[in-house]
Design a protein around this motif. Structure first.
Motif, short mmCIF file in Angstrom:
data_model
loop_
_atom_site.label_atom_id
_atom_site.label_comp_id
_atom_site.label_asym_id
_atom_site.label_seq_id
_atom_site.Cartn_x
_atom_site.Cartn_y
_atom_site.Cartn_z
N TRP A 180 34.18 34.95 46.07
CA TRP A 180 34.86 35.74 47.10
C TRP A 180 35.69 36.85 46.46
O TRP A 180 35.69 38.00 46.93
CB TRP A 180 35.75 34.84 47.95
N SER A 181 36.38 36.51 45.39
CA SER A 181 37.24 37.49 44.73
C SER A 181 36.43 38.62 44.10
O SER A 181 36.81 39.79 44.17
CB SER A 181 38.08 36.78 43.67
N ASN A 182 35.30 38.26 43.48
CA ASN A 182 34.45 39.30 42.88
C ASN A 182 33.84 40.21 43.94
O ASN A 182 33.75 41.43 43.76
CB ASN A 182 33.33 38.65 42.05
N ARG A 183 33.43 39.61 45.07
CA ARG A 183 32.87 40.44 46.13
C ARG A 183 33.95 41.37 46.69
O ARG A 183 33.68 42.53 47.03
CB ARG A 183 32.28 39.58 47.25
N ALA A 184 35.19 40.87 46.75
CA ALA A 184 36.29 41.71 47.22
C ALA A 184 36.47 42.92 46.31
O ALA A 184 36.66 44.04 46.78
CB ALA A 184 37.58 40.89 47.25
N MET A 185 36.38 42.73 45.00
CA MET A 185 36.54 43.84 44.07
C MET A 185 35.46 44.88 44.26
O MET A 185 35.71 46.09 44.24
CB MET A 185 36.52 43.30 42.63
N ALA A 186 34.23 44.41 44.46
CA ALA A 186 33.13 45.35 44.70
C ALA A 186 33.35 46.11 45.99
O ALA A 186 33.07 47.32 46.08
CB ALA A 186 31.80 44.59 44.73
N ARG A 187 33.86 45.44 47.01
CA ARG A 187 34.12 46.10 48.30
C ARG A 187 35.26 47.10 48.20
O ARG A 187 35.26 48.14 48.87
CB ARG A 187 34.39 45.04 49.38
N ILE A 188 36.25 46.79 47.35
CA ILE A 188 37.32 47.77 47.13
C ILE A 188 36.74 49.04 46.53
O ILE A 188 37.10 50.16 46.91
CB ILE A 188 38.41 47.16 46.22
N LYS A 189 35.82 48.87 45.58
CA LYS A 189 35.17 50.03 44.96
C LYS A 189 34.40 50.85 45.98
O LYS A 189 34.25 52.07 45.85
CB LYS A 189 34.25 49.58 43.83
N LEU A 190 33.88 50.18 47.02
CA LEU A 190 33.12 50.86 48.07
C LEU A 190 34.02 51.41 49.17
O LEU A 190 33.54 52.04 50.11
CB LEU A 190 32.08 49.90 48.67
N GLY A 191 35.32 51.12 49.07
CA GLY A 191 36.25 51.57 50.11
C GLY A 191 36.24 50.70 51.34
O GLY A 191 36.80 51.07 52.37
N GLU A 192 35.66 49.49 51.25
CA GLU A 192 35.61 48.58 52.40
C GLU A 192 36.83 47.65 52.33
O GLU A 192 36.73 46.45 52.07
CB GLU A 192 34.30 47.77 52.35
N TYR A 193 38.00 48.22 52.58
CA TYR A 193 39.23 47.51 52.31
C TYR A 193 39.48 46.33 53.25
O TYR A 193 39.99 45.29 52.81
CB TYR A 193 40.40 48.50 52.37
N ALA A 194 39.12 46.44 54.51
CA ALA A 194 39.35 45.33 55.45
C ALA A 194 38.49 44.13 55.07
O ALA A 194 38.96 42.98 55.07
CB ALA A 194 39.04 45.78 56.88
N LEU A 195 37.22 44.39 54.72
CA LEU A 195 36.34 43.30 54.31
C LEU A 195 36.81 42.70 52.98
O LEU A 195 36.73 41.49 52.77
CB LEU A 195 34.90 43.81 54.16
N ALA A 196 37.31 43.56 52.08
CA ALA A 196 37.83 43.07 50.80
C ALA A 196 39.02 42.15 51.03
O ALA A 196 39.16 41.11 50.38
CB ALA A 196 38.23 44.25 49.92
N GLU A 197 39.90 42.52 51.99
CA GLU A 197 41.06 41.67 52.29
C GLU A 197 40.61 40.31 52.80
O GLU A 197 41.15 39.27 52.40
CB GLU A 197 41.95 42.35 53.32
N GLU A 198 39.60 40.30 53.67
CA GLU A 198 39.08 39.03 54.19
C GLU A 198 38.54 38.16 53.06
O GLU A 198 38.76 36.94 53.03
CB GLU A 198 37.97 39.30 55.22
N ASP A 199 37.81 38.78 52.13
CA ASP A 199 37.26 38.01 51.00
C ASP A 199 38.36 37.42 50.14
O ASP A 199 38.29 36.27 49.68
CB ASP A 199 36.35 38.90 50.15
N CYS A 200 39.40 38.21 49.89
CA CYS A 200 40.52 37.71 49.07
C CYS A 200 41.23 36.55 49.76
O CYS A 200 41.62 35.56 49.11
CB CYS A 200 41.51 38.83 48.78
N THR A 201 41.38 36.65 51.06
CA THR A 201 42.02 35.56 51.81
C THR A 201 41.19 34.29 51.71
O THR A 201 41.73 33.19 51.56
CB THR A 201 42.20 35.97 53.28
#
Length: 622
Positions: A540-561
């Motif tokens: 989940w944390s790694n996918r969040a980092m990839a989503r941050i790089k893509l600018g998908e911040y809301a989805l990244a926050e969900e993954d981190c949670t």
């Protein structure tokens, strides 16, 4: 210069090391020894020693660092009242030269102005320091004059740099000893001579007044031939109030015990675990295999001998780089006073470039993250502390003498977690000592677990030595039920192993895509891994980092949670959620995450920088 250390009288200006060779371990071995230990060790040797004067071999100088006067009743004396100890000549005592195992070092430094803070805390608890114990030359190798007897294994080497304190403790010359441990100097020495040892969580006790080997890896260690006295000393020094967790799982690295031909020791560990008060579940893992999957950066450091060896080499390179960086000036000015073997180590250290040291740090950071996950929620990892008896003294110290043991000890160093070494009776060959590790900051809990283990091991070993316990015969129906249950368990284990192989493969694919900056591809791969097994926070944390790089911040926050629900103290997940929240304008939430990360890792530079930035922007910085 570190506070409390004697100041150097001369030396040239420091220069950065430049070239490459990340070999060796700055916690190198010193020559000879033969010490007695607690009950288990005493069964293996008569403690006669190779020298009639063990004290003379181990003692650099008798000193008198006395505790405060014993208070009059009804006030109670300190918890260490009546205990005597020695300290490594690497740790400062006011009015004494911190000799660091080298005559030129001693002559070029003035007496310490202050006693190291850890010793002062022990003094206030009532312990009496009566001697400076031998350490190897500059903590790097054997001193030609230090032929230390080995109380447990006469005629064998007594371990790495901290063998003076180890021999003194194992031989019962003192109640306990204090030393520095970087990548195993104190722990392997203790295992070699039959002493018990505790390396505390990195940073749990200050190293001010200690001559550094590698500041990022250094930690204080306690040694004794009695685990109860070891626990007393460590408890008196350690701060109270840290996170304490009762052991919930005992994780045994069976592949490492197998390498040491110590299957019987594993059986004894299982039996001993049954006597731990919390009745922890015993889990067996292939540590080397897991490390290979979880620490992919080890590859350039491995030489077809696996991830454990690769991590050990990277840790040694980091240590060597930091050692030269810390002592560059003095080393260059005093080359002629350093023995050839030690000078070879110094030259090797000087040739490690910063980019190689940084790459080594990537490896140790990945290894630390893996160890943190492994030890989460009250797990205790059991490893061999020494692979068989130490090498013969007559053969001298050779490169690689301690490599397998250092590969195990380096994990605790890289992760900064506490580790306790317990000597045990040799069972069918086996190993002479085991180590127990727990999560960072849980030092006091680990000590309690070690006390229970130490008490249970003799009976457990006797039970294993006596052979299998007889059982009642099954009737045909019971036998069929047992066979069906065994087949079901085997099928479940096979399915779990197959699922693990799938999610790890997808994770590795995601890592590869991320490195290529194919962030969308990384998200896809991590998603497939999560669909296979969603109980791993790293996915989940790694996918969040990839989503941050893509600018998908809301989805990244969900993954981190989601990651934090599995691993509440996951620093990377907290940092990444802080970034995702900050990019969505939720500065208050971001600040909360960065502060939480700092609570777990007070020295985390990224978290500290972000807290400062957000507090300044909000006008709350003080």
């Amino acid at each position: 210069k570190g506070k409390g250390k004697g100041k150097a009288k001369g030396g040239k200006k420091t220069q950065k090391a430049a070239v490459a060779r990340a070999e060796g371990d700055a916690d190198a071995p010193e020559a000879p020894a033969q010490p007695p230990s607690n009950g288990a060790a005493a069964a293996d040797g008569d403690g006669a020693g190779a020298s009639d004067d063990v004290e003379g071999a181990c003692l650099v100088k008798a000193i008198d660092l006395a505790p405060p006067p014993t208070p009059a009743p009804p006030l109670a004396p300190g918890p260490l009242h009546g205990l005597r100890y020695w300290v490594s000549e690497q740790i400062a005592v006011a009015g004494e030269v911190t000799g660091f195992g080298n005559r030129a070092w001693a002559l070029s430094h003035t007496p310490a102005a202050e006693t190291a803070s850890v010793l002062e805390k022990i003094r206030q608890a009532g312990a009496h320091c009566t001697g400076l114990a031998v350490t190897s030359e500059l903590g790097l190798g054997s001193s030609q004059g230090h032929k230390l007897p080995n109380p447990r294994f006469p005629g064998m080497l007594s371990g790495p740099a901290a063998n003076g304190p180890a021999v003194a403790a194992a031989a019962g010359l003192v109640d306990f000893a204090v030393a520095l441990d970087t990548t195993g100097a104190a722990r392997i020495a203790a295992a070699s001579v039959g002493a018990c040892c505790m390396r505390v969580t990195t940073g749990a006790l200050p190293t001010a007044g200690v001559v550094p080997m590698a500041p990022s890896l250094d930690a204080i260690a306690f040694l004794s031939n009695d685990v109860k006295k070891l626990a007393k000393a460590a408890e008196a020094a350690l701060p109270r109030g840290g996170p304490q967790v009762s052991p919930s799982r005992i994780i045994v690295a069976v592949d490492q015990f197998s390498k040491a031909k110590a299957a019987a020791t594993v059986m004894a560990v299982r039996a001993a675990a049954a006597n731990v008060v919390t009745s922890p579940e015993v889990i067996e893992i292939n540590l080397a295999k897991e490390m290979a999957a979880e620490v992919p950066s080890h590859a350039p450091w491995s030489r077809d001998d696996g991830a454990m060896a690769g991590v050990q080499r990277a840790t040694a390179a980091r240590q060597a780089f930091e050692f030269f960086e810390a002592h560059n000036e003095w080393l260059r000015a005093n080359q002629g006073a350093i023995p050839r073997g030690v000078m070879e180590r110094v030259v090797a250290s000087s040739r490690i470039p910063k980019d190689a040291a940084d790459k080594a740090t990537e490896v140790t950071s990945e290894a630390a993250a893996y160890v943190d996950r492994l030890l989460a929620n009250g797990a205790v990892l059991v490893l061999p502390a020494l692979f068989g008896a130490p090498p013969p003294l007559a053969d001298g110290v050779k490169p690689g003498d301690w490599a397998p043991s250092q590969a195990c000890s380096c994990l605790a160093s890289a992760a900064g977690v506490p580790q306790v070494v317990l000597p045990i009776e040799l069972v069918e060959g086996g190993v002479p000592a085991i180590s127990l590790s727990s999560a960072a900051g849980t030092d006091l809990s680990l000590l309690m677990c070690a006390l229970e283990f130490d008490a249970a091991l003799p009976d457990a070993i006797a039970q294993v030595s006596a052979g299998p316990v007889p059982t009642l015969a099954f009737d045909e129906e019971q036998a069929a039920e047992a066979e069906a249950a065994a087949a079901e368990a085997a099928a479940a284990a096979e399915a779990a192993e197959a699922a693990a192989a799938v999610w790890k493969q997808h994770k590795n694919e995601g890592n590869a895509a991320f490195r290529k900056k194919d962030y969308a591809g990384a998200v896809d791969a991590y998603t497939k891994a999560i669909e296979t097994d969603k109980m791993h926070a790293v996915l989940w944390s790694n996918r969040a980092m990839a989503r941050i790089k893509l600018g998908e911040y809301a989805l990244a926050e969900e993954d981190c949670t989601a990651a934090l629900a599995i691993e509440p103290q996951g620093v990377k997940s907290l940092l990444r959620r802080g970034s995702a929240r900050s990019n969505q304008g939720n500065l208050e939430g971001a600040l909360e995450d960065y502060r939480a990360a700092l609570e777990v890792e007070p020295a985390n530079k990224e978290a500290a920088a972000q807290v400062l930035k957000l507090e300044q922007s909000a006008g709350t910085y003080q």
